[in-house]
Scaffold this motif. Structure first.
Motif, PDB file in Angstrom:
ATOM      1  N   ALA A  49      46.446  18.208  47.282  1.00  0.00           N
ATOM      2  CA  ALA A  49      46.013  18.643  45.946  1.00  0.00           C
ATOM      3  C   ALA A  49      45.216  19.952  45.945  1.00  0.00           C
ATOM      4  O   ALA A  49      45.499  20.845  45.128  1.00  0.00           O
ATOM      5  CB  ALA A  49      45.212  17.531  45.277  1.00  0.00           C
ATOM      6  N   PRO A  50      44.200  20.124  46.821  1.00  0.00           N
ATOM      7  CA  PRO A  50      43.420  21.374  46.775  1.00  0.00           C
ATOM      8  C   PRO A  50      44.230  22.613  47.133  1.00  0.00           C
ATOM      9  O   PRO A  50      43.815  23.736  46.838  1.00  0.00           O
ATOM     10  CB  PRO A  50      42.305  21.137  47.805  1.00  0.00           C
ATOM     11  CG  PRO A  50      42.247  19.661  47.991  1.00  0.00           C
ATOM     12  CD  PRO A  50      43.651  19.195  47.822  1.00  0.00           C
ATOM     13  N   PHE A  51      45.393  22.412  47.743  1.00  0.00           N
ATOM     14  CA  PHE A  51      46.179  23.548  48.213  1.00  0.00           C
ATOM     15  C   PHE A  51      47.422  23.784  47.354  1.00  0.00           C
ATOM     16  O   PHE A  51      47.785  24.934  47.077  1.00  0.00           O
ATOM     17  CB  PHE A  51      46.600  23.324  49.666  1.00  0.00           C
ATOM     18  CG  PHE A  51      45.473  22.907  50.559  1.00  0.00           C
ATOM     19  CD1 PHE A  51      44.503  23.816  50.954  1.00  0.00           C
ATOM     20  CD2 PHE A  51      45.343  21.585  50.982  1.00  0.00           C
ATOM     21  CE1 PHE A  51      43.453  23.437  51.773  1.00  0.00           C
ATOM     22  CE2 PHE A  51      44.300  21.189  51.801  1.00  0.00           C
ATOM     23  CZ  PHE A  51      43.341  22.109  52.191  1.00  0.00           C
ATOM     24  N   PHE A  52      48.082  22.711  46.924  1.00  0.00           N
ATOM     25  CA  PHE A  52      49.342  22.856  46.207  1.00  0.00           C
ATOM     26  C   PHE A  52      49.346  22.153  44.854  1.00  0.00           C
ATOM     27  O   PHE A  52      50.359  22.196  44.149  1.00  0.00           O
ATOM     28  CB  PHE A  52      50.487  22.294  47.072  1.00  0.00           C
ATOM     29  CG  PHE A  52      50.527  22.870  48.453  1.00  0.00           C
ATOM     30  CD1 PHE A  52      50.869  24.194  48.665  1.00  0.00           C
ATOM     31  CD2 PHE A  52      50.192  22.089  49.550  1.00  0.00           C
ATOM     32  CE1 PHE A  52      50.910  24.733  49.939  1.00  0.00           C
ATOM     33  CE2 PHE A  52      50.215  22.604  50.833  1.00  0.00           C
ATOM     34  CZ  PHE A  52      50.571  23.939  51.041  1.00  0.00           C
ATOM     35  N   GLY A  53      48.237  21.528  44.485  1.00  0.00           N
ATOM     36  CA  GLY A  53      48.152  20.876  43.185  1.00  0.00           C
ATOM     37  C   GLY A  53      47.804  21.860  42.089  1.00  0.00           C
ATOM     38  O   GLY A  53      47.706  23.081  42.319  1.00  0.00           O
ATOM     39  N   PRO A  54      47.602  21.363  40.866  1.00  0.00           N
ATOM     40  CA  PRO A  54      47.219  22.241  39.753  1.00  0.00           C
ATOM     41  C   PRO A  54      45.931  23.008  40.061  1.00  0.00           C
ATOM     42  O   PRO A  54      44.911  22.403  40.411  1.00  0.00           O
ATOM     43  CB  PRO A  54      47.016  21.258  38.592  1.00  0.00           C
ATOM     44  CG  PRO A  54      47.844  20.074  38.958  1.00  0.00           C
ATOM     45  CD  PRO A  54      47.763  19.967  40.442  1.00  0.00           C
ATOM     46  N   GLY A  55      45.987  24.310  39.969  1.00  0.00           N
ATOM     47  CA  GLY A  55      44.823  25.129  40.267  1.00  0.00           C
ATOM     48  C   GLY A  55      44.531  25.265  41.741  1.00  0.00           C
ATOM     49  O   GLY A  55      43.496  25.827  42.125  1.00  0.00           O
ATOM     50  N   GLY A  56      45.423  24.767  42.587  1.00  0.00           N
ATOM     51  CA  GLY A  56      45.213  24.832  44.027  1.00  0.00           C
ATOM     52  C   GLY A  56      45.438  26.230  44.581  1.00  0.00           C
ATOM     53  O   GLY A  56      46.058  27.082  43.939  1.00  0.00           O
ATOM     54  N   ASP A  57      44.946  26.447  45.783  1.00  0.00           N
ATOM     55  CA  ASP A  57      45.078  27.752  46.435  1.00  0.00           C
ATOM     56  C   ASP A  57      45.764  27.563  47.782  1.00  0.00           C
ATOM     57  O   ASP A  57      45.118  27.153  48.758  1.00  0.00           O
ATOM     58  CB  ASP A  57      43.705  28.389  46.625  1.00  0.00           C
ATOM     59  CG  ASP A  57      43.775  29.742  47.321  1.00  0.00           C
ATOM     60  OD1 ASP A  57      44.888  30.300  47.430  1.00  0.00           O
ATOM     61  OD2 ASP A  57      42.720  30.239  47.770  1.00  0.00           O
ATOM     62  N   PRO A  58      47.065  27.829  47.892  1.00  0.00           N
ATOM     63  CA  PRO A  58      47.780  27.618  49.160  1.00  0.00           C
ATOM     64  C   PRO A  58      47.186  28.403  50.325  1.00  0.00           C
ATOM     65  O   PRO A  58      47.196  27.932  51.462  1.00  0.00           O
ATOM     66  CB  PRO A  58      49.202  28.097  48.839  1.00  0.00           C
ATOM     67  CG  PRO A  58      49.326  27.968  47.363  1.00  0.00           C
ATOM     68  CD  PRO A  58      47.965  28.283  46.817  1.00  0.00           C
ATOM     69  N   VAL A  59      46.651  29.579  50.044  1.00  0.00           N
ATOM     70  CA  VAL A  59      46.086  30.399  51.120  1.00  0.00           C
ATOM     71  C   VAL A  59      44.883  29.719  51.765  1.00  0.00           C
ATOM     72  O   VAL A  59      44.614  29.878  52.951  1.00  0.00           O
ATOM     73  CB  VAL A  59      45.692  31.790  50.582  1.00  0.00           C
ATOM     74  CG1 VAL A  59      45.040  32.635  51.680  1.00  0.00           C
ATOM     75  CG2 VAL A  59      46.921  32.502  50.030  1.00  0.00           C
ATOM     76  N   SER A  60      44.157  28.908  50.995  1.00  0.00           N
ATOM     77  CA  SER A  60      42.968  28.240  51.537  1.00  0.00           C
ATOM     78  C   SER A  60      43.314  27.216  52.607  1.00  0.00           C
ATOM     79  O   SER A  60      42.433  26.712  53.294  1.00  0.00           O
ATOM     80  CB  SER A  60      42.174  27.570  50.412  1.00  0.00           C
ATOM     81  OG  SER A  60      42.911  26.509  49.824  1.00  0.00           O
ATOM     82  N   ALA A  61      44.593  26.905  52.769  1.00  0.00           N
ATOM     83  CA  ALA A  61      45.005  26.013  53.853  1.00  0.00           C
ATOM     84  C   ALA A  61      44.667  26.620  55.214  1.00  0.00           C
ATOM     85  O   ALA A  61      44.566  25.910  56.214  1.00  0.00           O
ATOM     86  CB  ALA A  61      46.501  25.728  53.765  1.00  0.00           C
TER      87      ALA A  61
END
Length: 310
Positions: A74-86
């Motif tokens: 969720a924190p990476f690919f969910g609504p409002g997530g940031d994939p780069v933060s992975a």
């Protein structure tokens, strides 16, 4: 109650030093030192072990991060997530089962390249993993993460949800069960139990490693079940809880299988220095690739030796 630290990082000029990363690196350093002592006591080469662990650490970190991202998307690919933060591993989020899987694969490949026994390596490293995990869990305290439900017990953890003057997103201030501490205590107790069993029962042939998996996973299943951070669910169970249960069952089954195989073929004897011997010269198998020296030179028959008998 257990207080929360006001900061989780310090700035050193243009660099930011995250305490989570410091704890992870400190755990790796202690584990490497101890594993080297154990390996050399068995007649192994410390330089070989360093090369193997160096590669395994990077593979373990990559595996740990991948597993965390896949099970908490969720924190990476969910609504409002940031994939780069992975990629921001210093902010927390390393899953131990991913680390063990990635590290074990690297150890296996490096063991073949170095010509040493993979099972000997696994048995040597297993107890040191527990101390590395225990030290690394301190990083969760600095990040104010991995806590359970609210509690009024004296050892409750006071979560402020503020670190370095900033509010932690998705955090609700309160007093919670310190599950990071529960896991630390379980790891230290489990490490003592693992060392006792390995010496008392003369465990070898990979059984030390699988005993580690069984001990850790049993405690992890109970502790993870009360953790409150969002994670992928499989029915009523958190994915990490389910994986811990499965791994505990698998580890016990493998331990039983290895023990039965050991008894069927007469068993191995592990000397006080960690070297391997057949209990009876008549029981020693013949043919190429057999015998104590060959077992340590690159096959997985038994947990040692890793050098010829002296």
């Amino acid at each position: 109650m257990i207080p929360s630290p006001p900061i989780s990082a310090i700035s050193l000029g243009p660099l930011t030093l995250y305490f989570y990363a410091v704890c992870i690196l400190a755990g790796i350093g202690v584990a490497l030192w101890w594993a080297t002592k154990r390996w050399e006591a068995r007649g192994g080469n410390g330089d070989d072990l360093f090369d193997i662990v160096f590669v395994a650490v990077f593979a373990g970190i990559i595996g740990a991060r991948i597993w965390h991202v896949l099970t908490s998307p969720a924190p990476f690919f969910g609504p409002g997530g940031d994939p780069v933060s992975a990629l921001y591993i210093w902010e927390g989020g390393l899953a131990i089962y991913g680390a063990v899987a990635g590290g074990a694969l690297a150890v296996y490949l490096m063991a073949r390249a170095k010509g040493v026994s993979f099972t000997a390596l696994a048995d040597t490293i297993a107890p040191t993993l527990m101390v590395a995990q225990a030290i690394g869990r301190l990083g969760n305290w600095f990040n104010q993460e991995l806590y359970g439900p609210p509690t009024d017990l004296p050892w409750g953890w006071d979560i402020t949800c503020v670190t370095n003057g900033d509010r932690i997103g998705g955090c609700e201030p309160g007093t919670y069960h310190p599950t990071f501490l529960y896991e630390q205590l379980w790891l230290l107790a489990g490490m003592a139990l693992l060392l006792f069993l390995s010496r008392r029962l003369h465990l070898a042939g990979g059984r030390v490693f699988w005993a580690y998996v069984a001990i850790y996973s049993t405690g992890r299943a109970f502790i993870d079940a009360i953790r409150s951070e969002p994670v992928l669910m499989v029915g009523p169970l958190r994915i990490h809880t389910l994986v811990a249960i499965v791994m505990a069952v698998v580890a016990v089954a493998v331990l039983v299988a290895l023990t039965m195989r050991k008894q069927k073929r007469g068993g191995e004897v592990v000397a006080a220095d960690g070297s391997f011997q057949w209990p009876d010269p008549a029981a020693e198998p013949s043919g190429p690739g057999s015998g104590p020296t060959a077992a340590g030179a690159g096959t997985d028959r038994g947990s040692g030796p890793i050098s010829p008998q002296r």
